[in-house]
Design an enzyme around this catalytic site. Structure first.
Site: not given
Length: 157
Positions: A86, A97, A99, A101
């Site tokens: 996202q 930050h 990332h 998933h």
């Protein structure tokens, strides 16, 4: 152990929650997993948006995600993986930050396959509404997350 804490946006992630790291990336267990094996892979440098990663960080992030995903898919006897980013607030990103998933998937884990993205969005929004992480940690204790991270660490030796 390299350092006691890792940075995840404005949060400190205890090293016991981190189960794999490289010079540029790290993988950690999820505070609020949607499915068994739902983890996050992040660049070590605090980078808010995907476009702001260097070429080396981008490559390392995805190579780390590939390695971690492969091991978790086998470990959880899954048949597929969902990788999701996202990128920015309008995309549902609540922690500033970058990332990824990673979610090991099995047939029937969601009634409609794409519901996984709605579920990620709901969990991110819940976290944003309750960003008091001490309160959230009651859902999954550091000990519980450390135990899971230890299990995953052995997969990546």
């Amino acid at each position: 152990m390299e350092s006691e804490y890792y940075t995840f946006g404005p949060y400190k992630i205890h090293h016991k929650e981190v189960f794999y790291y490289t010079d540029l990336s790290y993988a950690m267990v999820n505070l609020r997993p949607l499915l068994p094996g739902h983890v996050l892979v992040c660049p070590r440098r605090e980078v808010k948006r995907f476009v702001d990663l260097t070429a080396e960080e981008t490559s390392d992030l995805w190579l780390t995600a590939q390695k971690v995903g492969s091991r978790l898919e086998d470990h959880h006897k899954a048949s597929s993986l969902t990788f999701a980013i996202q990128d920015g607030p309008q995309a549902g990103q609540t922690v500033p930050h970058v990332h990824i998933h990673i979610l090991p998937r099995r047939g029937g884990d969601f009634e409609k396959n794409d519901e996984i993205y709605d579920a990620i969005d709901v969990k991110e929004k819940e976290l944003k509404e309750k960003l008091d992480l001490d309160k959230e940690r009651k859902d999954r204790s550091l000990e519980e997350m450390a135990e899971e991270a230890s299990e995953y660490r052995r997969l990546l030796l």
